[in-house]
Design a protein around this motif. Structure first.
Motif, PDB file in Angstrom:
ATOM      1  N   ALA A  30      -5.240 -17.364 -60.640  1.00  0.00           N
ATOM      2  CA  ALA A  30      -5.348 -17.035 -59.217  1.00  0.00           C
ATOM      3  C   ALA A  30      -4.710 -15.673 -58.925  1.00  0.00           C
ATOM      4  CB  ALA A  30      -4.694 -18.124 -58.364  1.00  0.00           C
ATOM      5  N   ALA A  31      -3.622 -15.342 -59.628  1.00  0.00           N
ATOM      6  CA  ALA A  31      -2.991 -14.032 -59.442  1.00  0.00           C
ATOM      7  C   ALA A  31      -3.965 -12.919 -59.839  1.00  0.00           C
ATOM      8  CB  ALA A  31      -1.702 -13.939 -60.261  1.00  0.00           C
ATOM      9  N   LEU A  32      -4.712 -13.117 -60.918  1.00  0.00           N
ATOM     10  CA  LEU A  32      -5.710 -12.126 -61.309  1.00  0.00           C
ATOM     11  C   LEU A  32      -6.764 -11.964 -60.210  1.00  0.00           C
ATOM     12  CD1 LEU A  32      -7.215 -10.206 -63.225  1.00  0.00           C
ATOM     13  CD2 LEU A  32      -8.269 -12.236 -64.270  1.00  0.00           C
ATOM     14  N   PHE A  33      -7.245 -13.071 -59.650  1.00  0.00           N
ATOM     15  CA  PHE A  33      -8.244 -12.975 -58.585  1.00  0.00           C
ATOM     16  C   PHE A  33      -7.674 -12.278 -57.350  1.00  0.00           C
ATOM     17  CE2 PHE A  33     -10.458 -16.231 -61.067  1.00  0.00           C
ATOM     18  CZ  PHE A  33     -11.723 -15.650 -61.101  1.00  0.00           C
ATOM     19  N   CYS A  34      -6.423 -12.561 -57.019  1.00  0.00           N
ATOM     20  CA  CYS A  34      -5.789 -11.874 -55.887  1.00  0.00           C
ATOM     21  C   CYS A  34      -5.664 -10.377 -56.161  1.00  0.00           C
ATOM     22  CB  CYS A  34      -4.425 -12.484 -55.591  1.00  0.00           C
ATOM     23  SG  CYS A  34      -4.492 -14.127 -54.850  1.00  0.00           S
ATOM     24  N   ASP A  35      -5.337 -10.024 -57.405  1.00  0.00           N
ATOM     25  CA  ASP A  35      -5.269  -8.603 -57.771  1.00  0.00           C
ATOM     26  C   ASP A  35      -6.624  -7.930 -57.596  1.00  0.00           C
ATOM     27  OD1 ASP A  35      -2.600  -8.747 -58.402  1.00  0.00           O
ATOM     28  OD2 ASP A  35      -2.906  -8.721 -60.583  1.00  0.00           O
ATOM     29  N   LEU A  36      -7.672  -8.607 -58.021  1.00  0.00           N
ATOM     30  CA  LEU A  36      -9.020  -8.054 -57.878  1.00  0.00           C
ATOM     31  C   LEU A  36      -9.388  -7.871 -56.408  1.00  0.00           C
ATOM     32  CD1 LEU A  36     -10.842 -10.079 -60.673  1.00  0.00           C
ATOM     33  CD2 LEU A  36     -10.363  -7.612 -60.677  1.00  0.00           C
ATOM     34  N   ILE A  37      -9.017  -8.848 -55.585  1.00  0.00           N
ATOM     35  CA  ILE A  37      -9.308  -8.736 -54.148  1.00  0.00           C
ATOM     36  C   ILE A  37      -8.499  -7.598 -53.529  1.00  0.00           C
ATOM     37  CG2 ILE A  37      -9.151  -9.918 -51.923  1.00  0.00           C
ATOM     38  CD1 ILE A  37      -9.715 -12.547 -53.504  1.00  0.00           C
ATOM     39  N   PHE A  38      -7.222  -7.476 -53.923  1.00  0.00           N
ATOM     40  CA  PHE A  38      -6.396  -6.368 -53.424  1.00  0.00           C
ATOM     41  C   PHE A  38      -7.004  -5.027 -53.833  1.00  0.00           C
ATOM     42  CE2 PHE A  38      -3.076  -3.206 -54.319  1.00  0.00           C
ATOM     43  CZ  PHE A  38      -2.666  -2.966 -53.016  1.00  0.00           C
ATOM     44  N   TRP A  39      -7.447  -4.937 -55.074  1.00  0.00           N
ATOM     45  CA  TRP A  39      -8.055  -3.704 -55.585  1.00  0.00           C
ATOM     46  C   TRP A  39      -9.257  -3.305 -54.734  1.00  0.00           C
ATOM     47  CZ3 TRP A  39     -11.994  -3.638 -59.996  1.00  0.00           C
ATOM     48  CH2 TRP A  39     -12.290  -2.326 -60.375  1.00  0.00           C
ATOM     49  N   ARG A  40     -10.045  -4.286 -54.316  1.00  0.00           N
ATOM     50  CA  ARG A  40     -11.243  -3.993 -53.538  1.00  0.00           C
ATOM     51  C   ARG A  40     -10.960  -3.778 -52.049  1.00  0.00           C
ATOM     52  NH1 ARG A  40     -14.100  -1.519 -56.263  1.00  0.00           N
ATOM     53  NH2 ARG A  40     -15.818  -1.835 -54.862  1.00  0.00           N
ATOM     54  N   THR A  41      -9.939  -4.473 -51.492  1.00  0.00           N
ATOM     55  CA  THR A  41      -9.709  -4.419 -50.046  1.00  0.00           C
ATOM     56  C   THR A  41      -8.511  -3.570 -49.639  1.00  0.00           C
ATOM     57  OG1 THR A  41      -8.246  -6.354 -49.970  1.00  0.00           O
ATOM     58  CG2 THR A  41     -10.641  -6.757 -49.809  1.00  0.00           C
ATOM     59  N   GLY A  42      -7.505  -3.464 -50.514  1.00  0.00           N
ATOM     60  CA  GLY A  42      -6.283  -2.759 -50.162  1.00  0.00           C
ATOM     61  C   GLY A  42      -5.381  -3.547 -49.224  1.00  0.00           C
ATOM     62  N   ASN A  43      -5.717  -4.779 -48.929  1.00  0.00           N
ATOM     63  CA  ASN A  43      -4.926  -5.624 -48.027  1.00  0.00           C
ATOM     64  C   ASN A  43      -3.651  -6.076 -48.737  1.00  0.00           C
ATOM     65  OD1 ASN A  43      -3.824  -7.774 -46.573  1.00  0.00           O
ATOM     66  ND2 ASN A  43      -5.815  -8.428 -45.803  1.00  0.00           N
ATOM     67  N   PRO A  44      -2.462  -5.659 -48.242  1.00  0.00           N
ATOM     68  CA  PRO A  44      -1.207  -5.982 -48.922  1.00  0.00           C
ATOM     69  C   PRO A  44      -0.859  -7.465 -48.921  1.00  0.00           C
ATOM     70  CG  PRO A  44      -0.766  -4.902 -46.825  1.00  0.00           C
ATOM     71  CD  PRO A  44      -2.256  -4.846 -47.037  1.00  0.00           C
ATOM     72  N   GLY A  45      -1.513  -8.259 -48.109  1.00  0.00           N
ATOM     73  CA  GLY A  45      -1.277  -9.706 -48.115  1.00  0.00           C
ATOM     74  C   GLY A  45      -1.584 -10.324 -49.467  1.00  0.00           C
ATOM     75  N   TRP A  46      -2.552  -9.745 -50.169  1.00  0.00           N
ATOM     76  CA  TRP A  46      -2.899 -10.257 -51.492  1.00  0.00           C
ATOM     77  C   TRP A  46      -1.785  -9.990 -52.495  1.00  0.00           C
ATOM     78  CZ3 TRP A  46      -6.545 -13.678 -51.674  1.00  0.00           C
ATOM     79  CH2 TRP A  46      -7.536 -13.661 -50.692  1.00  0.00           C
ATOM     80  N   VAL A  47      -1.046  -8.914 -52.316  1.00  0.00           N
ATOM     81  CA  VAL A  47       0.085  -8.614 -53.203  1.00  0.00           C
ATOM     82  C   VAL A  47       1.204  -9.627 -52.976  1.00  0.00           C
ATOM     83  CG1 VAL A  47       1.804  -6.886 -53.864  1.00  0.00           C
ATOM     84  CG2 VAL A  47      -0.520  -6.177 -53.254  1.00  0.00           C
ATOM     85  N   THR A  48       1.454  -9.945 -51.721  1.00  0.00           N
ATOM     86  CA  THR A  48       2.451 -10.975 -51.407  1.00  0.00           C
ATOM     87  C   THR A  48       2.054 -12.292 -52.049  1.00  0.00           C
ATOM     88  OG1 THR A  48       2.961  -9.895 -49.310  1.00  0.00           O
ATOM     89  CG2 THR A  48       3.603 -12.215 -49.533  1.00  0.00           C
ATOM     90  N   GLY A  49       0.774 -12.614 -51.972  1.00  0.00           N
ATOM     91  CA  GLY A  49       0.281 -13.842 -52.596  1.00  0.00           C
ATOM     92  C   GLY A  49       0.524 -13.877 -54.092  1.00  0.00           C
ATOM     93  N   THR A  50       0.313 -12.735 -54.748  1.00  0.00           N
ATOM     94  CA  THR A  50       0.509 -12.721 -56.202  1.00  0.00           C
ATOM     95  C   THR A  50       1.973 -12.878 -56.582  1.00  0.00           C
ATOM     96  OG1 THR A  50       0.604 -10.298 -56.348  1.00  0.00           O
ATOM     97  CG2 THR A  50      -1.547 -11.345 -56.706  1.00  0.00           C
ATOM     98  N   VAL A  51       2.875 -12.369 -55.767  1.00  0.00           N
ATOM     99  CA  VAL A  51       4.305 -12.549 -56.067  1.00  0.00           C
ATOM    100  C   VAL A  51       4.631 -14.041 -56.065  1.00  0.00           C
ATOM    101  CG1 VAL A  51       6.654 -12.148 -55.231  1.00  0.00           C
ATOM    102  CG2 VAL A  51       4.998 -10.280 -55.251  1.00  0.00           C
ATOM    103  N   TRP A  52       4.119 -14.762 -55.087  1.00  0.00           N
ATOM    104  CA  TRP A  52       4.351 -16.208 -55.017  1.00  0.00           C
ATOM    105  C   TRP A  52       3.642 -16.945 -56.145  1.00  0.00           C
ATOM    106  CZ3 TRP A  52       7.964 -18.576 -52.275  1.00  0.00           C
ATOM    107  CH2 TRP A  52       8.542 -17.873 -51.227  1.00  0.00           C
TER     108      TRP A  52
END
Length: 154
Positions: A30-52
């Motif tokens: 799931a962290a990989l998928f969040c990274d991919l979504i962050f890469w495409r959107t730039g939304n920092p919420g996905w980075v917070t999600g990956t930390v958790w």
């Protein structure tokens, strides 16, 4: 009767290690998928999600590792399997990478994700594919944790 390698960390004859491993796998994927979504959107919420996700994955990986280590140390047949050591070594490597990945994101936020964090997440998922294959080799080929009785219940 054939004696299969046994899982010494078990509850009611059911091995604990396979009960725990889906959690770190799911969190790391799931962290990989969040990274991919962050890469495409730039939304920092996905980075917070990956930390958790990485933190939860590390905690669950530690619990799974304790159960797996108990199995390895508790049975000579398991300890003598090359697949067991490849499985364990790969998982230790994956956890060490994710520990660095978690710390980097915790310390540096969004800047830690592209390209290094994303690359590390992908690398770990690839390692997990290998270690998962080795884990299933232990079950299907070496019968680690399989009940000793070959007789079907009636």
């Amino acid at each position: 009767m054939t004696h299969f390698p046994r899982s010494t960390a078990s509850i009611g004859g059911h091995p604990i290690h396979p009960m725990l491993i889906p959690f770190p796998i799911a969190f790391f994927v799931a962290a990989l998928f969040c990274d991919l979504i962050f890469w495409r959107t730039g939304n920092p919420g996905w980075v917070t999600g990956t930390v958790w996700l990485l933190g939860a994955g590390l905690i669950m990986a530690a619990l799974a590792a304790v159960a797996g280590l108990t199995d390895v140390l508790g049975d000579d047949q398991v300890r003598n399997l090359r697949d067991a050591w490849l499985h364990a070594g790969g998982n230790v490597l994956a956890v060490m990478i994710e520990l660095y990945n978690w710390y980097s994101r915790y310390a540096h936020g969004d800047a830690a994700v592209i390209p290094v964090g994303l690359t590390l997440s992908l690398l770990v998922v690839l390692i997990l594919l290998f270690t998962g294959w080795k884990g299933w080799e232990m079950v299907y080929r070496h019968h680690v944790g399989v009940a000793d009785s070959l007789e079907r219940p009636r």
